[in-house]
Design a protein around this motif. Structure first.
Motif, mmCIF file in Angstrom:
data_model
loop_
_atom_site.group_PDB
_atom_site.id
_atom_site.type_symbol
_atom_site.label_atom_id
_atom_site.label_comp_id
_atom_site.label_asym_id
_atom_site.label_seq_id
_atom_site.Cartn_x
_atom_site.Cartn_y
_atom_site.Cartn_z
ATOM 1 N N ASN A 71 0.798 -1.228 0.000
ATOM 2 C CA ASN A 71 0.000 0.000 0.000
ATOM 3 C C ASN A 71 0.829 1.276 0.000
ATOM 4 O OD1 ASN A 71 -1.732 -2.232 0.872
ATOM 5 N ND2 ASN A 71 -3.291 -0.673 1.214
ATOM 6 N N MET A 74 2.314 1.721 -3.378
ATOM 7 C CA MET A 74 1.263 1.983 -4.343
ATOM 8 C C MET A 74 0.825 3.438 -4.313
ATOM 9 S SD MET A 74 -0.901 -1.461 -3.542
ATOM 10 C CE MET A 74 -2.196 -1.394 -4.729
ATOM 11 N N GLY A 75 0.867 4.038 -3.146
ATOM 12 C CA GLY A 75 0.438 5.418 -2.992
ATOM 13 C C GLY A 75 1.424 6.452 -3.497
ATOM 14 N N TRP A 81 6.487 4.513 -9.587
ATOM 15 C CA TRP A 81 6.439 3.085 -9.956
ATOM 16 C C TRP A 81 7.328 2.831 -11.171
ATOM 17 C CZ3 TRP A 81 0.423 3.302 -10.660
ATOM 18 C CH2 TRP A 81 -0.175 3.591 -9.425
ATOM 19 N N GLY A 210 -3.721 2.175 -7.257
ATOM 20 C CA GLY A 210 -2.512 2.713 -6.629
ATOM 21 C C GLY A 210 -2.853 4.029 -5.965
ATOM 22 N N THR A 211 -2.709 5.120 -6.704
ATOM 23 C CA THR A 211 -3.147 6.411 -6.178
ATOM 24 C C THR A 211 -4.647 6.558 -6.389
ATOM 25 O OG1 THR A 211 -2.498 7.365 -8.301
ATOM 26 C CG2 THR A 211 -0.962 7.601 -6.470
ATOM 27 N N GLY A 212 -5.330 7.084 -5.403
ATOM 28 C CA GLY A 212 -6.777 7.245 -5.481
ATOM 29 C C GLY A 212 -7.176 8.632 -5.925
ATOM 30 N N HIS A 227 -4.138 5.409 -12.400
ATOM 31 C CA HIS A 227 -4.436 5.051 -11.020
ATOM 32 C C HIS A 227 -4.329 3.545 -10.771
ATOM 33 C CE1 HIS A 227 -6.110 9.053 -9.832
ATOM 34 N NE2 HIS A 227 -6.270 9.134 -11.148
ATOM 35 N N PHE A 229 -2.309 0.265 -10.273
ATOM 36 C CA PHE A 229 -0.968 -0.211 -9.948
ATOM 37 C C PHE A 229 -0.652 -1.510 -10.676
ATOM 38 C CE2 PHE A 229 1.889 -2.778 -7.277
ATOM 39 C CZ PHE A 229 2.988 -1.938 -7.248
ATOM 40 N N ASN A 344 -9.080 4.443 -2.975
ATOM 41 C CA ASN A 344 -7.887 4.584 -2.146
ATOM 42 C C ASN A 344 -6.833 3.551 -2.524
ATOM 43 O OD1 ASN A 344 -8.876 6.653 -0.241
ATOM 44 N ND2 ASN A 344 -10.336 5.068 0.359
ATOM 45 N N PRO A 345 -5.564 3.805 -2.197
ATOM 46 C CA PRO A 345 -4.528 2.810 -2.472
ATOM 47 C C PRO A 345 -4.892 1.460 -1.846
ATOM 48 C CG PRO A 345 -3.510 4.879 -1.828
ATOM 49 C CD PRO A 345 -4.995 5.032 -1.600
#
Length: 423
Positions: A71, A74-75, A81, A210-212, A227, A229, A344-345
């Protein structure tokens, strides 16, 4: 073609072109950490991080790979990444000496997969299951309403979905107890309490966010993949007879909340880019917020194998492809967030059952047996209408490149008898 500094077989799911992320514990150790699969090994990214290879990226000093889930990493976002992936790929290539010629670092960083325990890769906050295969939706609708009314009026206008149960998403290899609940046999006037008699699998794929996005801010369809991942295999176990009684008017509940299995390795979207293809033609044309300006699908071969308790080896019972999905991941995300719903992530979005136009490409027993009327014939003479206690299901998938595969590993699960309930 880029190659790793040690041999990886052409049919391996994990060449240097893939590099999926997972969470693992080496044998005899208690602390989980994050790694990538390469051939039969895991590259321990916590070791790589400590050695300073990520010092010029946004993850410097954050210990994102000394974690029990993906997490935090991922954020960090798509740009990070991509940077990290490039560094890992360079480090493992046959052209770079940093790891290739450092025996001490190699001993610390490369761990045989056989000597590691895989763990849940993501702390899943929310789980959404879509119904994105037109062939699947048409088949199921035809069974219950006839061909002329197979699809509901909304189906070709929006990606149909429902919110699932994140707490019962489990890792591949977890045994599944047969669920129980209310069912209404055709001959009964009222429901009975019973173990599920129509237990099924559903061949799906899932994408991890990943990012929300912020609450109130929809994600445009053209930006939706930024978004994502990565992807995993999903078996969304289904109790068909429980669902048939409970689903009106709000849809699946107990029929789906007992278990959903996922594979341990998360394949980055970037690794799938060479296999991007156009999905099915969408008619009528989607509304503007769902229109894509590039192909939104991927050529991913998918297979399901069944091994009963009296079988010597698993037997393939279906083969299909991710590209049959009518609604793309980007469209699913755009629709999911058009109200301003915040992702969300670590959120998991599953595709729904993936089926193709031919019988042998159907993604569940409900379709393969046409609701039990045409049982699956196995090589040992047994038949399957629904899953039996002791049956083990294994799903796998890969993209086939020239001389390499981008694979997802496998997701397994075995059916155990129902847990007795004293009433």
């Amino acid at each position: 073609m880029i190659r790793s500094f040690f041999n990886v077989e052409p049919d391996s799911h994990f060449p240097i072109q893939n590099l999926p992320y997972g969470v693992f514990k080496p044998e005899g150790e208690s602390m989980p950490r994050i790694g990538v699969a390469i051939g039969d090994y895991i590259l321990d990214l916590s070791v790589v991080e400590k050695a300073g290879f990520f010092n010029n990226t946004a993850v410097k000093g954050k210990k994102v790979f000394e974690q029990s889930s993906l997490n935090l990493f991922m954020g960090t976002g798509k740009e990070t990444w991509s940077e990290v992936r490039s560094i890992i790929q360079k480090l493992l290539s046959d052209k770079d000496p940093a790891l290739r010629d450092n025996a001490s670092l190699r001993r610390k960083a490369l761990i045989p997969q056989a000597d590691a325990e895989m763990l849940m890769p993501v702390d899943i906050g929310d789980y959404t299951d879509f119904y994105a295969s037109k062939d699947h939706a048409t088949n199921v609708g035809a069974m219950f309403r006839g061909r002329e009314n197979a699809l509901m009026p909304n189906w070709t206008h929006l990606p149909v979905g429902y919110h699932g149960r994140a707490s019962s998403v489990v890792l591949s290899g977890t045994d599944i107890h047969r669920p129980q609940g209310q069912i209404k046999p055709p001959e009964a006037e009222t429901p009975i309490f019973s173990p599920c008699r129509q237990l099924d699998f559903e061949l799906e794929m899932g994408c991890f966010i990943g990012t929300g996005n912020q609450l109130g801010e929809p994600i445009p369809v053209g930006q939706a993949e930024e978004h994502v991942f990565g992807l995993v295999l999903v078996n969304d176990w289904s109790a068909r007879d429980i669902q048939a009684w409970e689903y009106q008017p709000l849809g699946p509940f107990l029929a789906k909340n007992f278990a959903t299995s996922i594979s341990p390795w998360v394949v980055p979207l970037e690794a799938l880019e060479p296999f991007r293809v156009q999905g099915p033609i969408q008619e009528p044309e989607p509304l503007a917020y769902l229109k894509e300006d590039k192909p939104g699908s991927f050529d991913i071969e998918l297979e399901v194998y069944l091994k009963g308790k009296n079988m010597q080896k698993p037997e393939r019972i279906t083969r299909t492809n991710f590209q049959y999905l009518y609604w793309s991941m980007a469209q699913q995300i755009a629709h999911h967030t058009i109200t301003g719903c915040n992702l969300n992530p670590g959120d998991l979005l599953a595709s729904g059952t993936i089926s193709g136009p031919e019988k042998e490409t159907r993604g569940c027993l409900l379709e393969l047996t046409w609701r039990g009327k045409d049982p699956v014939e196995l090589e040992n003479g047994e038949q399957r209408t629904w899953l039996e206690d002791g049956d083990e299901l294994m799903m796998t998938g890969w993209c086939q490149g020239e001389g390499y595969r981008i694979g997802f590993g496998e997701v397994k699960g075995r059916i155990l008898p129902v847990r007795t309930l004293n009433i």
